[in-house]
Design a protein around this motif. Structure first.
Motif, mmCIF file in Angstrom:
data_model
loop_
_atom_site.group_PDB
_atom_site.id
_atom_site.type_symbol
_atom_site.label_atom_id
_atom_site.label_comp_id
_atom_site.label_asym_id
_atom_site.label_seq_id
_atom_site.Cartn_x
_atom_site.Cartn_y
_atom_site.Cartn_z
ATOM 1 N N THR A 1 0.311 0.965 4.259
ATOM 2 C CA THR A 1 -0.150 1.229 2.492
ATOM 3 C C THR A 1 -1.040 1.150 2.369
ATOM 4 O O THR A 1 -2.234 1.528 1.830
ATOM 5 C CB THR A 1 0.819 1.552 1.554
ATOM 6 N N GLY B 1 -4.306 2.017 3.829
ATOM 7 C CA GLY B 1 -5.008 3.617 3.212
ATOM 8 C C GLY B 1 -4.579 4.297 4.170
ATOM 9 O O GLY B 1 -4.256 5.937 4.236
ATOM 10 N N LYS B 2 -3.469 4.143 5.081
ATOM 11 C CA LYS B 2 -2.228 5.375 6.033
ATOM 12 C C LYS B 2 -1.676 6.208 5.156
ATOM 13 O O LYS B 2 -1.163 5.631 4.509
ATOM 14 C CB LYS B 2 -1.712 4.561 7.097
ATOM 15 N N THR B 3 -2.086 6.972 6.298
ATOM 16 C CA THR B 3 -1.254 7.695 5.840
ATOM 17 C C THR B 3 0.938 7.893 5.836
ATOM 18 O O THR B 3 0.706 7.321 6.657
ATOM 19 C CB THR B 3 -0.507 9.545 5.248
ATOM 20 N N SER B 4 2.162 8.350 5.608
ATOM 21 C CA SER B 4 2.697 8.518 6.028
ATOM 22 C C SER B 4 3.282 8.953 7.556
ATOM 23 O O SER B 4 3.622 7.651 8.595
ATOM 24 C CB SER B 4 4.483 8.980 5.336
ATOM 25 N N ALA B 5 2.555 9.769 7.833
ATOM 26 C CA ALA B 5 2.339 9.749 9.159
ATOM 27 C C ALA B 5 1.913 9.564 10.039
ATOM 28 O O ALA B 5 2.088 8.963 11.499
ATOM 29 C CB ALA B 5 2.174 11.662 9.363
ATOM 30 N N GLU B 6 0.433 8.733 9.454
ATOM 31 C CA GLU B 6 0.368 7.844 10.285
ATOM 32 C C GLU B 6 0.734 6.398 10.518
ATOM 33 O O GLU B 6 0.629 5.358 11.629
ATOM 34 C CB GLU B 6 -1.499 7.350 9.549
ATOM 35 N N GLU C 1 8.649 9.822 9.941
ATOM 36 C CA GLU C 1 8.144 9.698 8.955
ATOM 37 C C GLU C 1 9.104 9.548 7.464
ATOM 38 O O GLU C 1 8.718 9.439 6.432
ATOM 39 C CB GLU C 1 7.064 10.951 8.418
ATOM 40 N N ASN D 1 9.068 7.093 4.289
ATOM 41 C CA ASN D 1 9.089 7.712 3.555
ATOM 42 C C ASN D 1 10.362 6.833 2.051
ATOM 43 O O ASN D 1 10.382 6.278 1.381
ATOM 44 C CB ASN D 1 8.700 9.468 2.998
ATOM 45 N N ASN E 1 3.493 4.584 -7.769
ATOM 46 C CA ASN E 1 3.358 5.529 -7.103
ATOM 47 C C ASN E 1 3.122 4.855 -5.519
ATOM 48 O O ASN E 1 2.627 3.053 -6.190
ATOM 49 C CB ASN E 1 2.447 6.090 -7.049
ATOM 50 N N LYS E 2 2.841 4.375 -4.618
ATOM 51 C CA LYS E 2 3.020 4.386 -3.055
ATOM 52 C C LYS E 2 1.514 2.548 -3.557
ATOM 53 O O LYS E 2 1.820 1.808 -3.138
ATOM 54 C CB LYS E 2 3.220 4.240 -2.098
ATOM 55 N N THR E 3 0.705 3.620 -3.772
ATOM 56 C CA THR E 3 -0.421 2.423 -3.842
ATOM 57 C C THR E 3 -0.258 1.440 -4.944
ATOM 58 O O THR E 3 -0.718 0.589 -4.696
ATOM 59 C CB THR E 3 -1.953 3.432 -4.590
#
Length: 237
Positions: free
Chosen positions: A187, A190-195, A204, A208, A222-224
């Motif tokens: 995270t 910068g990776k998305t949940s799908a990545e 996925e 999450n 949030n996750k960031t």
């Protein structure tokens, strides 16, 4: 006879207040040949307005001038300490981009100085500055004395952190699972949940789930924010 490290460590760590701790740090600085010293400590959280403490035995007039002119924002000593834990020696070249600050500091007796910062695994940052009005700091002096100066950097960090900690404001101990740490690392990249799901070979939905778990554990929005907090607290590396 106790070695000087043990004797002085016990003396500094015996302090019960920040003021008492700094007084003992300043006393040790004088034994090393420095009439002035300053110590700043910054806790890792909250990120936007971290708790900080600052003590120095500089002339009150200089402390007021330094504050009024906002010199902290341009002080190269602080800028260096935020980027590197290597010690730095004050020189004309070092202050080349802040000539007014350097000129005024010398006017108030801060002509020769040395500084080093420290950041511990929990994300607490501190910096110790040692300075004097006479006699340049020579290479021979540093070879002989710098180990004790660096020891004082470490000791002052430990002592001031202990004295400045407020149990009511302390972040409760946070324990993350190995999988949560893996998810946070990616995270932070910068990776998305799908990545992340593809990288870790999990669903996925599972990613999450872990994201929501660490957001709650870290009190983030949030996750960031969770990734930043975890990095500041030394929970991911």
């Amino acid at each position: 006879m106790k070695p000087w490290q043990t004797d002085q460590l016990e003396k500094v760590l015996a302090a019960s207040t920040p003021e008492e701790s700094f007084a003992r740090i300043a006393e040790e600085a004088r034994t090393l040949g420095f009439e002035y010293c300053a110590h700043g400590l910054r806790m890792p959280l909250p990120i936007t307005k971290p708790r900080t403490t600052y003590f120095s035995n500089y002339a009150p007039e200089w402390q007021q001038r330094y504050h009024e002119q906002g010199y902290m924002q341009i002080d190269p000593t602080i800028a260096h300490g935020m980027r590197s834990s290597n010690p730095v020696l004050w020189t004309d070249e070092f202050f080349a981009e802040t000539p007014q600050l350097w000129q005024e500091a010398r006017y108030y007796g801060l002509r020769h100085g040395w500084a080093q910062s420290r950041r511990d695994p929990e994300g607490t940052y501190s910096m110790l500055v040692l300075a004097r009005s006479e006699q340049a700091i020579t290479a021979a002096e540093l070879e002989h004395t710098e180990p004790r100066m660096q020891w004082l950097v470490h000791t002052s960090h430990v002592s001031m952190k202990a004295c400045c900690s407020d149990p009511e404001l302390e972040q409760p101990k946070i324990e993350l699972s190995d999988r949560e740490i893996d998810v946070l690392r990616w995270t932070a990249e910068g990776k998305t949940s799908a990545e992340i799901a593809d990288i870790l070979n999990i669903s996925e939905r599972t990613v999450n789930f872990h994201v929501n778990s660490v957001v709650a554990k870290l009190g983030a929005c949030n996750k960031t924010s969770a990734a930043v907090r975890a990095a500041m607290l030394g929970l991911i590396w």
